[in-house]
Design a protein around this motif. Structure first.
Motif, PDB file in Angstrom:
ATOM      1  N   SER A 121       6.008   6.438   4.284  1.00 18.61           N
ATOM      2  CA  SER A 121       4.698   5.808   4.179  1.00 18.61           C
ATOM      3  C   SER A 121       3.683   6.738   3.524  1.00 18.61           C
ATOM      4  O   SER A 121       3.565   7.900   3.908  1.00 18.61           O
ATOM      5  N   ASP A 123       0.773   6.618   4.121  1.00 22.90           N
ATOM      6  CA  ASP A 123      -0.225   6.801   5.172  1.00 22.90           C
ATOM      7  C   ASP A 123       0.307   7.650   6.317  1.00 22.90           C
ATOM      8  O   ASP A 123      -0.196   7.581   7.432  1.00 22.90           O
ATOM      9  N   LEU A 126      -2.179   9.643   8.433  1.00 17.07           N
ATOM     10  CA  LEU A 126      -3.011   8.790   9.285  1.00 17.07           C
ATOM     11  C   LEU A 126      -2.230   8.313  10.498  1.00 17.07           C
ATOM     12  O   LEU A 126      -2.723   8.336  11.624  1.00 17.07           O
ATOM     13  N   LEU A 127      -0.979   7.904  10.287  1.00 16.96           N
ATOM     14  CA  LEU A 127      -0.159   7.389  11.386  1.00 16.96           C
ATOM     15  C   LEU A 127       0.262   8.506  12.340  1.00 16.96           C
ATOM     16  O   LEU A 127       0.270   8.328  13.561  1.00 16.96           O
ATOM     17  N   MET A 250      -7.351   0.819   9.689  1.00 17.73           N
ATOM     18  CA  MET A 250      -7.218   1.370   8.344  1.00 17.73           C
ATOM     19  C   MET A 250      -5.745   1.494   7.943  1.00 17.73           C
ATOM     20  O   MET A 250      -5.388   1.255   6.787  1.00 17.73           O
ATOM     21  N   ALA A 251      -4.878   1.861   8.892  1.00 16.87           N
ATOM     22  CA  ALA A 251      -3.439   1.925   8.592  1.00 16.87           C
ATOM     23  C   ALA A 251      -2.921   0.541   8.226  1.00 16.87           C
ATOM     24  O   ALA A 251      -2.148   0.385   7.264  1.00 16.87           O
ATOM     25  N   LYS A 254      -4.293  -0.482   4.674  1.00 17.56           N
ATOM     26  CA  LYS A 254      -3.593   0.164   3.578  1.00 17.56           C
ATOM     27  C   LYS A 254      -2.202  -0.430   3.378  1.00 17.56           C
ATOM     28  O   LYS A 254      -1.748  -0.620   2.242  1.00 17.56           O
ATOM     29  N   ASP A 255      -1.544  -0.769   4.478  1.00 16.64           N
ATOM     30  CA  ASP A 255      -0.222  -1.384   4.394  1.00 16.64           C
ATOM     31  C   ASP A 255      -0.313  -2.762   3.725  1.00 16.64           C
ATOM     32  O   ASP A 255       0.511  -3.108   2.870  1.00 16.64           O
ATOM     33  N   ARG A 258      -1.157  -2.374  -0.080  1.00 21.30           N
ATOM     34  CA  ARG A 258       0.001  -1.936  -0.863  1.00 21.30           C
ATOM     35  C   ARG A 258       0.982  -3.074  -1.076  1.00 21.30           C
ATOM     36  O   ARG A 258       1.602  -3.191  -2.129  1.00 21.30           O
ATOM     37  N   ILE A 287     -11.251   6.259   4.002  1.00 20.42           N
ATOM     38  CA  ILE A 287     -10.135   6.632   3.131  1.00 20.42           C
ATOM     39  C   ILE A 287     -10.588   7.479   1.950  1.00 20.42           C
ATOM     40  O   ILE A 287      -9.843   8.297   1.419  1.00 20.42           O
ATOM     41  N   TYR A 294      -8.150   1.852  -4.560  1.00 20.88           N
ATOM     42  CA  TYR A 294      -6.931   2.266  -3.855  1.00 20.88           C
ATOM     43  C   TYR A 294      -5.731   1.475  -4.371  1.00 20.88           C
ATOM     44  O   TYR A 294      -4.667   2.047  -4.647  1.00 20.88           O
ATOM     45  N   ARG A 298      -2.482   2.964  -6.489  1.00 20.61           N
ATOM     46  CA  ARG A 298      -1.113   2.786  -5.985  1.00 20.61           C
ATOM     47  C   ARG A 298      -0.238   2.094  -7.020  1.00 20.61           C
ATOM     48  O   ARG A 298       0.940   2.438  -7.197  1.00 20.61           O
TER      49      ARG A 298
END
Length: 305
Positions: A121, A123, A126-127, A250-251, A254-255, A258, A287, A294, A298
Motif C-alpha cells: 500500500s 499508504d 499512515l496505516l 484519510m486511509a 486514498k484507497d 486510487r 496528506i 493526488y 498516482r
C-alpha cells in the motif's frame, strides 16, 4: 460485524521481502537501523536478547514471536553480549537462506528465523501508525507454523507462489496482532481492541466512517463518560479518538481515490464530509496535496512503472 484489524492489515497489502534462518553460538551482536521496514522474528531454539529503540529489552525464548510493523533501530545479541566496544558480528553464509553468527564451530546455541516484509500500500506509513510499535507474543505455536509455511513457500517454485505467500503473510500478521491482545502491547489499534469498551467504539468507527462521530457519541458507544473515554482511548490507541477517526477516513479516501471507482464528491460522502470542498481542504491539510492532484500523481506513477 466489521473487523478493524482485518481491514487495516488487508489494506496494507503485505508481502514477503526477505527471510533467513540464523544459527548462533558464543558471543555475538547484530544491529539494524532500517527505519520503516517491517520486520519479524521467531525463535526456534535457545535464547537471545532483543533491544528495540524506545522499548525495554526482551529475552526471547523458543516459540517467541516479535513483529515490528515499522522497524526502528534494534539490536539482537547472545545472552552474554560482547563488550560494548566490540565490533558487530558479521553473518557467515552457510547455504542459501541460512547464516551463522558468533563462534564458527560447535553446535548452535540459538536458532531463529528473521524476515522483512513489504507493504504494497502507498499508504503504509499512515496505516502502520494505527498499529502497535512492537508486538511480542510468547507461546503461540501457530505463529511458528505459519512462519515455516512462508519460509517453505518462498523457497519453492510452485504455481501461484506469490499469491500464496501474500495470503500466508496476511494471516501471519493478523495472527500475531490478535495474539498480542491481553499482553503488554504498545499503544495502537490492537491494544484498543483488547479493551472491550474501546473495541465497541473502534468497530463503530470502522462500520460507519461516514457518520458525523463526536467524542460524546463514541463515549456513549463505549458506555463511558466523555472524559474517561477520551483519556482511556488516547492512552490505549496512542492518539485521540478524533485523530484516529481522521487517520482512518484519510486511509479510506486514498484507497478509494486510487481505485478510481468514485468521484471526489462520492469519496467525500463515504468518508464523512458534507461536501467535496470541505473534503478537499481536509485531505490537502492531512496528506499535503489536494485529492485531484493526488489522483493525477498516482496515475502518472502507475504509467511510468
Amino acid at each position: 460485524m466489521t473487523d478493524p484489524l482485518a481491514e487495516v492489515v488487508a489494506m496494507l497489502q503485505p508481502g514477503v521481502r526477505y527471510m533467513k534462518l540464523v544459527e548462533a553460538a558464543g558471543q555475538w551482536r547484530v544491529r539494524r537501523a532500517e527505519t520503516g521496514q517491517p520486520s519479524f522474528c521467531v525463535v526456534l531454539d535457545g535464547a537471545c536478547r532483543l533491544a528495540v529503540e524506545g522499548q525495554a529489552a526482551l529475552v526471547l525464548a523458543p516459540g517467541d514471536f516479535v513483529l515490528i510493523p515499522a522497524t526502528y533501530d534494534f539490536a539482537m545479541s547472545s545472552m552474554e553480549a560482547p563488550a560494548a566496544h566490540a565490533p558487530l558480528s558479521l553473518p557467515v553464509a552457510l547455504r542459501p537462506g541460512e547464516f551463522r553468527l558468533g563462534a564458527p564451530d560447535g553446535a548452535p546455541e540459538a536458532r531463529y528465523i528473521i524476515g522483512h516484509c513489504a507493504f504494497g500500500s502507498p499508504d503504509a506509513a499512515l496505516l502502520v501508525s494505527l498499529l502497535p510499535r512492537l508486538v511480542y507474543v510468547r507461546g503461540e505455536q501457530r505463529l511458528a507454523t505459519l512462519v515455516e509455511l512462508v519460509r517453505d513457500e518462498s523457497r519453492a517454485q510452485r504455481p501461484a507462489r506469490e499469491v500464496v505467500m501474500a495470503r500466508l503473510l496476511e494471516v501471519l500478521l493478523i495472527e500475531a496482532l490478535r495474539s498480542s491482545v491481553g499482553t503488554a502491547a504498545s499503544p495502537g489499534l490492537v491494544r484498543g481492541l483488547a479493551d472491550a469498551r474501546l473495541g465497541n467504539a473502534l468497530r463503530k468507527i470502522h462500520e460507519a466512517p461516514q457518520h458525523a462521530w463526536s467524542v460524546t457519541e463514541l463515549a456513549q458507544e463505549a458506555a463511558l463518560s466523555r472524559s474517561s473515554f477520551f483519556e482511556r482511548f488516547s492512552a490505549a490507541v496512542g492518539m485521540t479518538p478524533m485523530a484516529y477517526l481522521l487517520a482512518w477516513r484519510m486511509a479510506l479516501a486514498k484507497d478509494l481515490l486510487r481505485a478510481g471507482a468514485a468521484s471526489i464528491a462520492e469519496v467525500a460522502e463515504r468518508t464523512g464530509y458534507s461536501s467535496a470542498s470541505t473534503f478537499t481542504v481536509a485531505f490537502a491539510r492531512h496528506i499535503g496535496v489536494p485529492p485531484a492532484r493526488y489522483v493525477r500523481e498516482r496515475e502518472r506513477a502507475a504509467a511510468l512503472s
